[in-house]
Enzyme design. Sequence first.
Site, PDB file in Angstrom:
ATOM      1  N   TYR A 157       4.983  14.382   2.909  1.00  0.00           N
ATOM      2  CA  TYR A 157       4.303  13.080   3.511  1.00  0.00           C
ATOM      3  C   TYR A 157       4.603  11.946   2.391  1.00  0.00           C
ATOM      4  O   TYR A 157       4.884  10.800   2.449  1.00  0.00           O
ATOM      5  CB  TYR A 157       3.110  12.948   3.943  1.00  0.00           C
ATOM      6  CG  TYR A 157       2.570  11.947   4.766  1.00  0.00           C
ATOM      7  CD1 TYR A 157       3.186  11.789   6.017  1.00  0.00           C
ATOM      8  CD2 TYR A 157       1.636  10.895   4.657  1.00  0.00           C
ATOM      9  CE1 TYR A 157       2.783  10.661   6.813  1.00  0.00           C
ATOM     10  CE2 TYR A 157       1.436   9.899   5.358  1.00  0.00           C
ATOM     11  CZ  TYR A 157       1.932   9.816   6.453  1.00  0.00           C
ATOM     12  OH  TYR A 157       1.381   8.891   7.223  1.00  0.00           O
ATOM     13  N   LYS A 169       0.015   4.686   3.023  1.00  0.00           N
ATOM     14  CA  LYS A 169      -1.259   4.554   3.562  1.00  0.00           C
ATOM     15  C   LYS A 169      -2.511   4.435   3.174  1.00  0.00           C
ATOM     16  O   LYS A 169      -3.548   3.807   3.364  1.00  0.00           O
ATOM     17  CB  LYS A 169      -1.374   5.911   4.584  1.00  0.00           C
ATOM     18  CG  LYS A 169      -0.223   6.252   5.670  1.00  0.00           C
ATOM     19  CD  LYS A 169      -0.371   5.125   6.850  1.00  0.00           C
ATOM     20  CE  LYS A 169       0.550   5.688   7.751  1.00  0.00           C
ATOM     21  NZ  LYS A 169       0.815   4.382   8.765  1.00  0.00           N
TER      22      LYS A 169
END
Length: 267
Positions: free
Chosen positions: A167, A174
């Site tokens: 990720y 995020k």
Amino acid sequence: MSMQSSVEGLVEGKVGLVFGVAHKSSLAWAIAQSLHDSGMRLAITYQSERQERNARKLVDELEGGGSVLLLPCDVTSDEQIDDVFSRVKDEMGRLDTLVHSVAFANREDLMGGFSETSRDGFLVSQEISAFSLVALARRAVPLFEEAGGGSIITLTYLGGERVIRNYNMMGVSKASLEMCVRYLAAELGEKNIRVNAISAGPVKTLSARGVSGFTDILGFMQETAPLRRNIDGSEVGATALYLSSGLSSGMTGEVLHVDAGYHILGY
Ligand code: NAP
């Protein structure tokens, strides 16, 4: 699996602006359907000409979809963002809900070693995935004020709280996005503007497919999440409806996990 994601009349008379509809699998589309089916008037943005055709096709399938305002917007362009908000003001007269469902990282920054992330890759991901929330919120404030308040909703993922393989850059964006939620919530609360994030479990969308090993994550979730399944986009739509409605009036600065409970596990 399709869940009930609308409640007739719950947001009747309210106006929503949704960024991030690219495809029928988009979480933004699940949210738009849920809000529309519960009585909200909508404006939806798309980024490119190709997406315009998709968005138009989707909207035409909605009952009363002819009333949805479709607008182009690349969130890296201040001019295009300004145009969106002035069209919403002129044509819809108010704003109650802003949905930010936009994110980007270069494909090469979603695999391999995080230390290999380039300067440009880092900056473009932060700009599109996190700064854009601030840019949109700023323009929404005057419209929300006219409506007596409003609700801002963004989409995040567990990879912004913990390290999730591959990720990488998106996780850092995020984390930044979730902190933007808190700073915006602290500042805008006195205007009755609430800012919250939905931390969704993995859903097979165009963006998700860009994360290396995504199919393995879906399988792992199904085996290990407390509910022993993956979530459906309609469940994200239902949560966005809740956050848009008076039912969540006491809640701001929150990150709600809609992930079949996976985030509670330490294994
Ligand atoms: P998606 O359908 O691909 O949505 C991502 C959207 O971001 C697309 O509409 C894309 O438009 C848009 N976008 C990218 N760059 C943009 C730009 N410069 N200006 C305007 N729009 C831009 O994928 P999704 O999974 O629904 O993603 C929506 C949000 O949910 C993202 O924040 C994502 O991180 C988050 N999320 C997804 C999952 C998941 O598993 N799917 C889980 C948790 C959180 P184009 O296609 O035109 O580039």
